[in-house]
Design an enzyme around this catalytic site. Structure first.
Site, PDB file in Angstrom:
ATOM      1  N   ASN A 110      26.740  27.702  -7.184  1.00 17.29           N
ATOM      2  CA  ASN A 110      25.735  26.608  -8.792  1.00 17.29           C
ATOM      3  C   ASN A 110      26.963  26.109  -9.253  1.00 17.29           C
ATOM      4  O   ASN A 110      26.520  24.992  -9.883  1.00 17.29           O
ATOM      5  CB  ASN A 110      25.463  27.658  -9.619  1.00 17.29           C
ATOM      6  N   SER A 115      13.325  28.990  -7.341  1.00 19.68           N
ATOM      7  CA  SER A 115      13.683  28.760  -8.369  1.00 19.68           C
ATOM      8  C   SER A 115      13.003  27.516  -8.272  1.00 19.68           C
ATOM      9  O   SER A 115      13.518  26.276  -8.393  1.00 19.68           O
ATOM     10  CB  SER A 115      14.599  29.073  -9.982  1.00 19.68           C
ATOM     11  N   THR A 163      -0.622  37.885 -15.463  1.00 22.66           N
ATOM     12  CA  THR A 163      -1.156  37.121 -15.408  1.00 22.66           C
ATOM     13  C   THR A 163      -0.909  35.611 -14.618  1.00 22.66           C
ATOM     14  O   THR A 163       0.495  35.624 -15.673  1.00 22.66           O
ATOM     15  CB  THR A 163      -1.949  36.214 -16.898  1.00 22.66           C
ATOM     16  N   CYS A 217      24.533  27.810 -17.689  1.00 22.63           N
ATOM     17  CA  CYS A 217      23.581  28.818 -18.562  1.00 22.63           C
ATOM     18  C   CYS A 217      25.509  29.407 -18.982  1.00 22.63           C
ATOM     19  O   CYS A 217      25.517  30.075 -19.858  1.00 22.63           O
ATOM     20  CB  CYS A 217      23.865  29.604 -17.660  1.00 22.63           C
TER      21      CYS A 217
HETATM   22  N1  PLP Z   1      20.971  31.359  -9.667  1.00 21.53           N
HETATM   23  C1  PLP Z   1      21.288  30.033  -9.480  1.00 21.53           C
HETATM   24  C2  PLP Z   1      22.018  29.814  -8.492  1.00 21.53           C
HETATM   25  C3  PLP Z   1      21.319  29.169  -9.814  1.00 21.53           C
HETATM   26  O1  PLP Z   1      21.885  28.163 -10.171  1.00 21.53           O
HETATM   27  C4  PLP Z   1      20.623  29.699 -11.852  1.00 21.53           C
HETATM   28  C5  PLP Z   1      19.605  29.004 -12.180  1.00 21.53           C
HETATM   29  O2  PLP Z   1      21.668  27.452 -12.669  1.00 21.53           O
HETATM   30  C6  PLP Z   1      19.457  30.394 -11.034  1.00 21.53           C
HETATM   31  C7  PLP Z   1      20.574  31.504 -10.266  1.00 21.53           C
HETATM   32  C8  PLP Z   1      18.685  31.238 -12.191  1.00 21.53           C
HETATM   33  O3  PLP Z   1      17.236  30.533 -11.849  1.00 21.53           O
HETATM   34  P1  PLP Z   1      16.281  30.147 -13.217  1.00 21.53           P
HETATM   35  O4  PLP Z   1      17.301  29.211 -14.513  1.00 21.53           O
HETATM   36  O5  PLP Z   1      14.813  29.724 -12.753  1.00 21.53           O
HETATM   37  O6  PLP Z   1      16.308  32.167 -14.415  1.00 21.53           O
END
Ligand code: PLP
Length: 385
Positions: free
Chosen positions: A151, A200, A238, A326
């Site tokens: 990412n 996602s 749900t 994040c």
């Molecule tokens: N894994 C990767 C490689 C991501 O880039 C992300 C979000 O940036 C996630 C997991 C987490 O996904 P979510 O935002 O849907 O919880």
């Protein structure tokens, strides 16, 4: 002032058509898919339709898809679910130093629960070498988790070769976090022999708070949500019907448009990389020069703190990120860049530009002008130069 969004790896806007498809499920079609009356059965049918779309796109069977609240939950389910269900067969897990925190923090939790975790190194481009996987496998290895594409730097991992190694040399399950890749790359879980895969919806123009995990038939998962029998007893709660319908619709568009999107976004991204290199010869492109997601350009600008660059670009109307969404907000250097071998100082000087389906050449040119202005200002005042 213009507002230019170059942070599509953090999230994408929900497509208009996807939102329209979702809206009736908030009001007139509000039934609970677990109810046996007509209103419930109507939404049940649409949840199943969405499951079929996701399964088809991945080369899976519908009963192998479980809907979740997103990538984080899918990753947690893969790691904790497999670890707890295979506890009697072994206590060793392999993952990599460059995984998303959803995988890394789940692995750290499992270490505290008595599992042993090997964190594989990567090369200077962020590639996990299949030989490293082979060396780390033990007879007690129960799970290998290697992301499909990173990412932060966009590096695409040799998941097919890694799968071969895992299958030939162990009984471990293979999980891949495909959250960033499904919007751009083709993945067939049958062809590649993947056992678990996370995705996602908000990364490919679907709504936030909904995702899915592919769990190969026969793979045992300890359910870490307890409650109703939804999702075949694998994920209680749900169903998020509007979200699931939106995810299915967003996936449908991605399948139709992926090939064209890949080319279009890549050519804009390559143009941007070329311009940045011409303008700032000391800028370093982090990640692999070719084996990278078509929308990702991650640069180290020596002497310029990434967070300051993000804030200054924001004042110019351009949204970018330093490292992953994040981890930004924290001043720690990116664990991904450290794993690629960058010093903590250099790792703090990174800026991630991620393009998307609505990015235009005009926007790239505007962002380039903003970058020139901002970098020249920041370099004059930077304590790092
Ligand atoms: N894994 C990767 C490689 C991501 O880039 C992300 C979000 O940036 C996630 C997991 C987490 O996904 P979510 O935002 O849907 O919880």
């Amino acid at each position: 002032m213009k507002q230019i969004y170059l942070d599509y790896a953090a999230t994408t806007p929900t497509r208009k058509e996807v939102l329209e498809e979702m809206l009736p499920f908030f009001r007139e079609k509000f039934g609970n898919p677990s109810s046996i009356h007509q209103l419930g059965q109507e939404t049940r049918a649409l949840v199943e339709e969405s499951r079929e779309k996701v399964a088809k796109a991945l080369g899976a069977n519908p009963e192998e898809i479980v809907f979740t609240s997103g990538g984080t939950e899918s990753d947690n389910m893969a790691l904790k679910g497999v670890a707890l269900s295979r506890r009697d067969e072994g206590n060793h897990i392999i993952t990599t130093l460059i995984e998303h925190h959803a995988v890394l923090e789940a692995a750290i939790f499992l270490e505290k629960e008595g599992f042993e975790v090997t964190y594989l190194p990567v090369d200077k481009y962020g590639i996990v070498h299949p030989d490293e996987v082979k060396k780390a496998l033990r007879k007690e290895t129960i799970l290998v988790s290697v992301m499909h594409a990173n990412n932060e730097v966009g590096t695409i991992e040799p998941i097919e070769e890694i799968a071969q190694v895992v299958k030939e040399h162990s009984d471990a399950y293979l999980h891949t976090d495909a959250v960033q890749s499904v919007g751009y790359l083709d993945i067939d879980v049958e062809k590649i022999s993947i056992d678990l895969l996370s995705l996602s919806s908000h990364k490919f123009y679907g709504p936030k708070g909904v995702g899915a995990i592919y769990i190969r038939k026969g793979v045992r998962i300890f359910p870490f949500m307890h409650g109703g029998a939804q999702e075949n007893n694998r994920r209680a709660g749900t169903h998020n019907v509007p979200g699931i319908v939106g995810l299915g619709k967003a996936f449908e568009f991605i399948i139709q448009e992926k090939a064209e999107l890949r080319e279009r976004v890549k050519s804009l991204r390559d143009f941007f990389i070329k311009k940045v290199k011409e303008e700032f010869p000391d800028a370093e492109l982090a990640g692999h020069p070719e084996k990278r997601l078509p929308n990702n350009a991650n640069f180290i600008f020596p002497g310029v703190e990434g967070e300051s660059l993000v804030l200054a670009m924001d004042l110019e109307g351009v949204c970018i990120s330093s490292g992953s969404a994040c981890s930004s907000g924290a001043t720690k250097p990116s664990h991904v860049l450290l794993a690629l071998g960058y010093s903590p100082d250099k790792a703090r000087c990174c800026a991630r530009f991620t393009l998307g389906k609505d990015t235009t050449l005009d926007e790239i040119e505007y962002a380039m002008e903003a970058l020139k202005k901002v970098l020249s200002k920041l370099r004059q005042i930077s304590p790092l130069t």
